[in-house]
Design an enzyme around this catalytic site. Structure first.
Site, PDB file in Angstrom:
ATOM      1  N   ARG A  25       6.299  -3.887   3.825  1.00 41.50           N
ATOM      2  CA  ARG A  25       5.416  -4.641   2.881  1.00 41.50           C
ATOM      3  C   ARG A  25       6.230  -4.891   1.636  1.00 41.50           C
ATOM      4  O   ARG A  25       5.974  -5.940   0.876  1.00 41.50           O
ATOM      5  CB  ARG A  25       4.056  -3.974   2.732  1.00 41.50           C
ATOM      6  CG  ARG A  25       3.141  -3.931   3.900  1.00 41.50           C
ATOM      7  CD  ARG A  25       2.229  -3.383   3.807  1.00 41.50           C
ATOM      8  NE  ARG A  25       2.530  -1.814   3.536  1.00 41.50           N
ATOM      9  CZ  ARG A  25       1.427  -0.788   3.229  1.00 41.50           C
ATOM     10  NH1 ARG A  25       0.293  -1.218   2.896  1.00 41.50           N
ATOM     11  NH2 ARG A  25       1.956   0.537   3.022  1.00 41.50           N
ATOM     12  N   ASN A  43      -0.883  -3.902   6.472  1.00 39.40           N
ATOM     13  CA  ASN A  43      -0.662  -3.064   7.789  1.00 39.40           C
ATOM     14  C   ASN A  43      -2.167  -3.239   8.302  1.00 39.40           C
ATOM     15  O   ASN A  43      -2.981  -3.111   7.810  1.00 39.40           O
ATOM     16  CB  ASN A  43      -0.412  -1.530   7.365  1.00 39.40           C
ATOM     17  CG  ASN A  43       0.929  -1.458   6.875  1.00 39.40           C
ATOM     18  OD1 ASN A  43       1.716  -2.371   6.949  1.00 39.40           O
ATOM     19  ND2 ASN A  43       1.096  -0.061   6.586  1.00 39.40           N
TER      20      ASN A  43
END
Ligand code: MN
Length: 257
Positions: A25, A43
């Site tokens: 990320r 996520n």
């Protein structure tokens, strides 16, 4: 913030494989910033990583190529991409991560009201909500912005001179929306997700007048946590700390000095 051309293209992507807990990320956010691409990455509960990206076509192509490889340490097994409509994001955000704490304190003073406080830059931005929050998306609750409070005040509960306070709900919150915080608050429209004991899911604060109006509306967004027709303030009056209601604290009388 630099002025951007209108985004030419937007995509949603799902990345499967060994992709959580490997810095994907953060690496994606950095790459998106370099490419002038906006959107978010998150996520998911099923172990995949989901992404929305919008911006210049060349930037989107470069970001997709980056995702197909993944950063060092990630193992991308599958990348699926499809085009979606441009939403007008002004940042590339990591979604689904705590931005800090929130608290709702029920407060009896000259009036009886609820204080919603969100942690922003080491202080608690605060709104007095006379009728309290609701989980019913059809309900709009007046929220009057009041002075910031110190984070240390979040845990306070008990009688005060002429009134009292209970910690009605608390937990962590996530930031949402297309605009970075605290600019979203400055512009009078902030979307956030609460993870409290009573309050869960997406909410929005919408300023009803031009700045510096202190009048806002607090709304529950329509999601799986919405409870149409419910009245959570009436149904669950007790403190999440002590189990006491504000009435019980007021009956105990003023603090002894
Ligand atoms: Mn108050």
């Amino acid at each position: 913030m630099e002025t951007q051309d209108p985004a030419a293209r937007a995509i949603r992507a799902v990345i499967a494989g060994s992709v959580q807990g490997v810095g994907l990320r953060e690496a994606t956010r950095r790459r998106a910033d370099q490419l002038g691409v906006r959107g978010w990455v998150r996520n998911e509960d099923d172990g995949t990583v989901a992404l929305h990206a919008e911006g210049p076509s060349a930037g989107i192509d470069a970001l997709v190529a980056f995702l197909a490889r993944g950063p060092r340490g990630a193992g991308v097994a599958e990348l699926s991409v499809h085009d979606v409509r441009v939403e007008g994001h002004e940042q590339f955000a990591i979604r689904g991560v705590s931005a800090g704490g929130f608290v709702v304190q029920e407060h009896a003073s000259s009036t009886r009201h609820f204080d919603l406080r969100l942690e922003v830059a080491q202080t608690m931005r605060s709104w007095a909500v006379p009728k309290g929050p609701s989980l019913d998306p059809a309900v709009k609750r007046l929220a009057v912005q009041v002075d910031d409070h110190a984070i240390e005040h979040n845990a306070f509960e008990g009688p005060t001179e002429g009134g009292g306070v209970v910690v009605w709900d608390r937990g962590a919150y996530e930031r949402g929306g297309r605009v970075p915080w605290p600019e979203a608050l400055d512009r009078g429209h902030a979307v956030f997700v609460l993870h409290g004991e009573k309050l869960q899911g997406g909410f929005a604060l919408q300023r009803t007048g031009r700045a510096p109006s202190s009048q806002w509306l607090l709304l529950k967004r329509r999601d799986d946590e919405a409870r149409p027709g419910s009245d959570v303030v009436a149904e669950r009056p007790a403190s999440v700390v002590s189990g006491l209601t504000l009435d019980e604290i007021l009956q105990a009388g003023p603090p002894r000095s």
